[in-house]
Design a protein around this motif. Sequence first.
Motif: not given
Length: 243
Positions: A180-181, A187-188, A240, A235, A184-185, A11-12, A243
């Motif tokens: 992941d890119r 994936t969290a 990141a 999206w 973010p909402d 993911e990173s 934001r």
Amino acid sequence: MPDTGDPAALESAPVTAEDVTTAVRLAVAVLRKAPDDADWSGKAGGLEWDCWETVEHLADDLFAYAAQLGPERPPLDREVPFLWYRRRDGGPSNVTFADREAGVAGLLQILESCGALLAAMVATTPATVRAHHGYGVSDPEGFAAMGIVETLVHTYDIAGGLGIGHLWAPPADLCARVLDRLFPDVTADVTADVTADVTADVTSDARPDDPWDVLLWATGRGTLPGRPRRTTWRWYGVPAGER
């Protein structure tokens, strides 16, 4: 990219021009497997567009993302002003269309070409460049991820409409990295559920730890245990750190 077996590492990792090429080539390879008598004028999955139009829309998305990165000083408040139009009421609004006399082979060649344009622009544009998108000013990696999401989910739509949906299963690592890119909402939220070991919905085979299932849910195309189906979605193209 090799599968490291470590979801956090996947993911990173960045989304790259090579990933764009991979996604488009996989999509074209699957769509070429449609039977000779497949009806490309039939609806693409749950969309109002037919399969042919949806390929044109996908190719046009890839073209448009490449075009946004093209100027020496890309616009930050609007799209590069190409002329967009619809061939029919309710059809996609595009800059590019395929010559129908070239048949399906020509249509897929258009998709390949537009994918190559985006991959080339992502590979050659400095990471510091920013350009407008309706979901946030983005960088080359962001436009790469957008193009990949469009490719993965619209191939799902098209393949389903052509009766070959069972053949389309994009790489998990690629799905994880674009999630992941750009989401973010999502994936969290989903990671929290996986950690909490949410009880599975017996009506769904989807898994919250499967990045492809999560991407389909994130884009309103699938279900996840313990989650309502999405009727609206977006999206986040902004990098990141900005934001």
